[in-house]
Design a protein around this motif. Sequence first.
Motif, PDB file in Angstrom:
ATOM      1  N   TYR A 181       0.785  -1.221   0.000  1.00  0.00           N
ATOM      2  CA  TYR A 181       0.000   0.000   0.000  1.00  0.00           C
ATOM      3  C   TYR A 181       0.826   1.285   0.000  1.00  0.00           C
ATOM      4  CZ  TYR A 181      -4.130  -2.865   1.126  1.00  0.00           C
ATOM      5  OH  TYR A 181      -5.149  -3.770   1.110  1.00  0.00           O
ATOM      6  N   PHE A 182       1.951   1.306   0.722  1.00  0.00           N
ATOM      7  CA  PHE A 182       2.730   2.539   0.753  1.00  0.00           C
ATOM      8  C   PHE A 182       3.204   2.905  -0.662  1.00  0.00           C
ATOM      9  CE2 PHE A 182       3.921   1.414   5.364  1.00  0.00           C
ATOM     10  CZ  PHE A 182       2.894   2.194   5.874  1.00  0.00           C
ATOM     11  N   LYS A 183       3.583   1.892  -1.423  1.00  0.00           N
ATOM     12  CA  LYS A 183       4.003   2.150  -2.811  1.00  0.00           C
ATOM     13  C   LYS A 183       2.813   2.509  -3.696  1.00  0.00           C
ATOM     14  CE  LYS A 183       8.014  -0.965  -2.807  1.00  0.00           C
ATOM     15  NZ  LYS A 183       8.503  -2.269  -3.316  1.00  0.00           N
ATOM     16  N   SER A 184       1.670   1.839  -3.467  1.00  0.00           N
ATOM     17  CA  SER A 184       0.533   2.072  -4.366  1.00  0.00           C
ATOM     18  C   SER A 184       0.044   3.515  -4.285  1.00  0.00           C
ATOM     19  CB  SER A 184      -0.608   1.090  -4.085  1.00  0.00           C
ATOM     20  OG  SER A 184      -1.190   1.296  -2.822  1.00  0.00           O
ATOM     21  N   VAL A 185       0.065   4.126  -3.104  1.00  0.00           N
ATOM     22  CA  VAL A 185      -0.324   5.533  -2.980  1.00  0.00           C
ATOM     23  C   VAL A 185       0.604   6.407  -3.825  1.00  0.00           C
ATOM     24  CG1 VAL A 185      -0.413   7.510  -1.399  1.00  0.00           C
ATOM     25  CG2 VAL A 185      -1.428   5.331  -0.722  1.00  0.00           C
ATOM     26  N   CYS A 186       1.910   6.146  -3.729  1.00  0.00           N
ATOM     27  CA  CYS A 186       2.881   6.918  -4.523  1.00  0.00           C
ATOM     28  C   CYS A 186       2.625   6.748  -6.011  1.00  0.00           C
ATOM     29  CB  CYS A 186       4.304   6.489  -4.181  1.00  0.00           C
ATOM     30  SG  CYS A 186       4.804   6.849  -2.491  1.00  0.00           S
ATOM     31  N   ASN A 187       2.354   5.518  -6.450  1.00  0.00           N
ATOM     32  CA  ASN A 187       2.088   5.280  -7.871  1.00  0.00           C
ATOM     33  C   ASN A 187       0.831   6.007  -8.336  1.00  0.00           C
ATOM     34  OD1 ASN A 187       4.278   3.735  -8.700  1.00  0.00           O
ATOM     35  ND2 ASN A 187       3.333   1.787  -8.106  1.00  0.00           N
ATOM     36  N   VAL A 188      -0.221   5.972  -7.519  1.00  0.00           N
ATOM     37  CA  VAL A 188      -1.470   6.650  -7.901  1.00  0.00           C
ATOM     38  C   VAL A 188      -1.230   8.159  -8.027  1.00  0.00           C
ATOM     39  CG1 VAL A 188      -3.781   7.284  -7.069  1.00  0.00           C
ATOM     40  CG2 VAL A 188      -3.049   4.896  -7.000  1.00  0.00           C
ATOM     41  N   LEU A 189      -0.539   8.756  -7.060  1.00  0.00           N
ATOM     42  CA  LEU A 189      -0.273  10.198  -7.128  1.00  0.00           C
ATOM     43  C   LEU A 189       0.645  10.535  -8.302  1.00  0.00           C
ATOM     44  CD1 LEU A 189       0.168  11.058  -3.335  1.00  0.00           C
ATOM     45  CD2 LEU A 189      -1.707  11.763  -4.819  1.00  0.00           C
ATOM     46  N   HIS A 190       1.630   9.679  -8.568  1.00  0.00           N
ATOM     47  CA  HIS A 190       2.543   9.897  -9.695  1.00  0.00           C
ATOM     48  C   HIS A 190       1.772   9.881 -11.019  1.00  0.00           C
ATOM     49  CE1 HIS A 190       6.338   9.790 -11.897  1.00  0.00           C
ATOM     50  NE2 HIS A 190       5.861   8.789 -12.612  1.00  0.00           N
ATOM     51  N   ARG A 191       0.839   8.909 -11.157  1.00  0.00           N
ATOM     52  CA  ARG A 191       0.040   8.831 -12.394  1.00  0.00           C
ATOM     53  C   ARG A 191      -0.896  10.023 -12.547  1.00  0.00           C
ATOM     54  NH1 ARG A 191      -0.470   3.172 -11.183  1.00  0.00           N
ATOM     55  NH2 ARG A 191      -2.608   3.508 -10.463  1.00  0.00           N
ATOM     56  N   LYS A 192      -1.233  10.664 -11.434  1.00  0.00           N
ATOM     57  CA  LYS A 192      -2.073  11.861 -11.504  1.00  0.00           C
ATOM     58  C   LYS A 192      -1.251  13.116 -11.836  1.00  0.00           C
ATOM     59  CE  LYS A 192      -5.664  10.197  -8.296  1.00  0.00           C
ATOM     60  NZ  LYS A 192      -6.803  10.226  -9.223  1.00  0.00           N
ATOM     61  N   GLY A 193       0.058  12.925 -12.030  1.00  0.00           N
ATOM     62  CA  GLY A 193       0.892  14.037 -12.468  1.00  0.00           C
ATOM     63  C   GLY A 193       1.649  14.760 -11.368  1.00  0.00           C
ATOM     64  N   HIS A 194       1.649  14.201 -10.164  1.00  0.00           N
ATOM     65  CA  HIS A 194       2.353  14.853  -9.056  1.00  0.00           C
ATOM     66  C   HIS A 194       3.786  14.329  -8.969  1.00  0.00           C
ATOM     67  CE1 HIS A 194      -1.425  16.571  -7.896  1.00  0.00           C
ATOM     68  NE2 HIS A 194      -1.982  15.376  -7.777  1.00  0.00           N
ATOM     69  N   SER A 195       4.729  15.224  -8.806  1.00  0.00           N
ATOM     70  CA  SER A 195       6.141  14.859  -8.772  1.00  0.00           C
ATOM     71  C   SER A 195       6.586  14.593  -7.334  1.00  0.00           C
ATOM     72  CB  SER A 195       6.969  15.989  -9.389  1.00  0.00           C
ATOM     73  OG  SER A 195       8.341  15.699  -9.303  1.00  0.00           O
ATOM     74  N   LEU A 196       6.809  13.317  -7.024  1.00  0.00           N
ATOM     75  CA  LEU A 196       7.300  12.931  -5.703  1.00  0.00           C
ATOM     76  C   LEU A 196       8.784  12.585  -5.864  1.00  0.00           C
ATOM     77  CD1 LEU A 196       4.387  10.524  -4.633  1.00  0.00           C
ATOM     78  CD2 LEU A 196       4.488  13.004  -4.434  1.00  0.00           C
ATOM     79  N   ASN A 197       9.664  13.504  -5.474  1.00  0.00           N
ATOM     80  CA  ASN A 197      11.080  13.331  -5.812  1.00  0.00           C
ATOM     81  C   ASN A 197      12.030  13.463  -4.630  1.00  0.00           C
ATOM     82  OD1 ASN A 197      10.876  16.045  -5.354  1.00  0.00           O
ATOM     83  ND2 ASN A 197      10.963  16.626  -7.523  1.00  0.00           N
ATOM     84  N   LYS A 198      11.474  13.548  -3.420  1.00  0.00           N
ATOM     85  CA  LYS A 198      12.340  13.650  -2.235  1.00  0.00           C
ATOM     86  C   LYS A 198      11.956  12.567  -1.244  1.00  0.00           C
ATOM     87  CE  LYS A 198      13.358  17.698  -0.484  1.00  0.00           C
ATOM     88  NZ  LYS A 198      13.191  19.056   0.107  1.00  0.00           N
ATOM     89  N   GLY A 199      12.960  11.964  -0.639  1.00  0.00           N
ATOM     90  CA  GLY A 199      12.708  10.916   0.335  1.00  0.00           C
ATOM     91  C   GLY A 199      12.059  11.447   1.607  1.00  0.00           C
ATOM     92  N   LEU A 200      11.529  10.516   2.393  1.00  0.00           N
ATOM     93  CA  LEU A 200      10.841  10.889   3.633  1.00  0.00           C
ATOM     94  C   LEU A 200      11.181   9.893   4.737  1.00  0.00           C
ATOM     95  CD1 LEU A 200       7.400  11.608   1.980  1.00  0.00           C
ATOM     96  CD2 LEU A 200       8.655  13.313   3.309  1.00  0.00           C
ATOM     97  N   GLU A 201      11.327  10.405   5.942  1.00  0.00           N
ATOM     98  CA  GLU A 201      11.523   9.583   7.136  1.00  0.00           C
ATOM     99  C   GLU A 201      10.247   9.721   7.971  1.00  0.00           C
ATOM    100  OE1 GLU A 201      13.826   6.962   9.404  1.00  0.00           O
ATOM    101  OE2 GLU A 201      14.519   7.982   7.574  1.00  0.00           O
ATOM    102  N   ILE A 202       9.546   8.613   8.201  1.00  0.00           N
ATOM    103  CA  ILE A 202       8.203   8.672   8.794  1.00  0.00           C
ATOM    104  C   ILE A 202       8.069   7.665   9.927  1.00  0.00           C
ATOM    105  CG2 ILE A 202       5.723   8.421   8.301  1.00  0.00           C
ATOM    106  CD1 ILE A 202       6.947   8.693   5.240  1.00  0.00           C
ATOM    107  N   GLU A 203       7.385   8.091  10.986  1.00  0.00           N
ATOM    108  CA  GLU A 203       7.026   7.180  12.075  1.00  0.00           C
ATOM    109  C   GLU A 203       5.505   7.051  12.098  1.00  0.00           C
ATOM    110  OE1 GLU A 203       8.471   6.989  16.557  1.00  0.00           O
ATOM    111  OE2 GLU A 203       6.779   8.352  16.354  1.00  0.00           O
ATOM    112  N   VAL A 204       5.037   5.804  12.210  1.00  0.00           N
ATOM    113  CA  VAL A 204       3.594   5.521  12.246  1.00  0.00           C
ATOM    114  C   VAL A 204       3.239   4.933  13.604  1.00  0.00           C
ATOM    115  CG1 VAL A 204       1.678   4.292  11.136  1.00  0.00           C
ATOM    116  CG2 VAL A 204       3.678   4.974   9.770  1.00  0.00           C
ATOM    117  N   ARG A 205       2.285   5.553  14.279  1.00  0.00           N
ATOM    118  CA  ARG A 205       1.769   5.016  15.542  1.00  0.00           C
ATOM    119  C   ARG A 205       0.252   5.114  15.533  1.00  0.00           C
ATOM    120  NH1 ARG A 205       5.468   4.142  19.705  1.00  0.00           N
ATOM    121  NH2 ARG A 205       7.520   5.091  19.412  1.00  0.00           N
TER     122      ARG A 205
END
Length: 358
Positions: free
Chosen positions: A71-95
């Motif tokens: 799922y984490f990748k699928s969100v990125c793919n969906v946004l990328h296909r919508k034309g949004h440029s995701l080009n910087k890494g992220l450090e994330i904590e989930v709780r």
Amino acid sequence: MIVSTPGRICLFGEHQDYLGLPVIAAAISKRIQMKGQFRSDRTIRFSLPDIDSVEEFELDFPLVYTKERDYFKSVCNVLHRKGHSLNKGLEIEVRGNIPINSGTSSSSAMLASWVKFLCEMYQIPATQKEIGEITYEAEVLEFTEPGGMMDQYSTAVGNVIYLESKPTIAIETYARDLGTFVLGDSLEAKDTLKILAHVKFGMLSGLEKIQKVNPDFDLEKASLEDCLTYQSILTSDEWILLQANISDRDILLEAKGMFEGKSEWSDEKLGDLLNRHQVNLREHKKISTSKIDRMIQASLDAGALGAKINGSGGGGCMFAYAPNHPEKVVEAIEKEGGKAYIIRVDEGTKEEKESLFY
């Protein structure tokens, strides 16, 4: 950046949305939080301390899925296909504190948080409804999953929503203060596939038989009397499911009338509708369990106005409507071996000023 998203309970319409029927769901005061910042490279790294897990991948589009429900990748793919440029890494904590794998939409809440987080970090304009839509694309459509869209929209939009999926998606939000509920986790693992095999595919096979005889048959409008014509061509299980779905549809419409002020509001009436819904889920759709049945009965004996199983069934959670003395209901559920939490209806996905956890 910190964002959070609620879990949800289904008030009315269990096993209805994939039939094209509406649902009424409520976001709850149990949430998933994402907290993080940009990195100097193109690596996305998730730390998930609640489940003692780490997930990491590089932003090299299109992202290749390397596991089921990636799922984490699928969100990125969906946004990328919508034309949004995701080009910087992220450090994330989930709780979070939403019970996991228990029918309270922890996975959809996590995904909606991820969509909201990316939209905030990359300054992508998106309403809560649009976040629900992107979450649905990434979770269900991307992997051709069998689910409906209640989880994604109810967690993203928040409060109590009425959701129609046909002819087009339509959402109404109800702002009534319902007071307290008690969420009871049975601590039993859900067997969703077994439940769907009976409830979903049993119903769809019955509808297919009916529509061969009458292509204009509409489950949204048909009365039980209309359906008697078709009883002879259905198996006994298909006939029972058809009756239960029509009854559940009508129970939901009674509740909708109260939420919209078309009939007088009554907490007791809401509880009664929940109880009637549970009878169909237990006796006809057979998605409850003996432990959950005991937890429900204990809740009612302790003063809850209504109670029902929550989610696809076969385990997981139930909830009780307990605007008065919810702590007594908590005690009753835990005596039956469940884990109970007092909850309220809550807001949808949002940015937070400070961390909710630790």
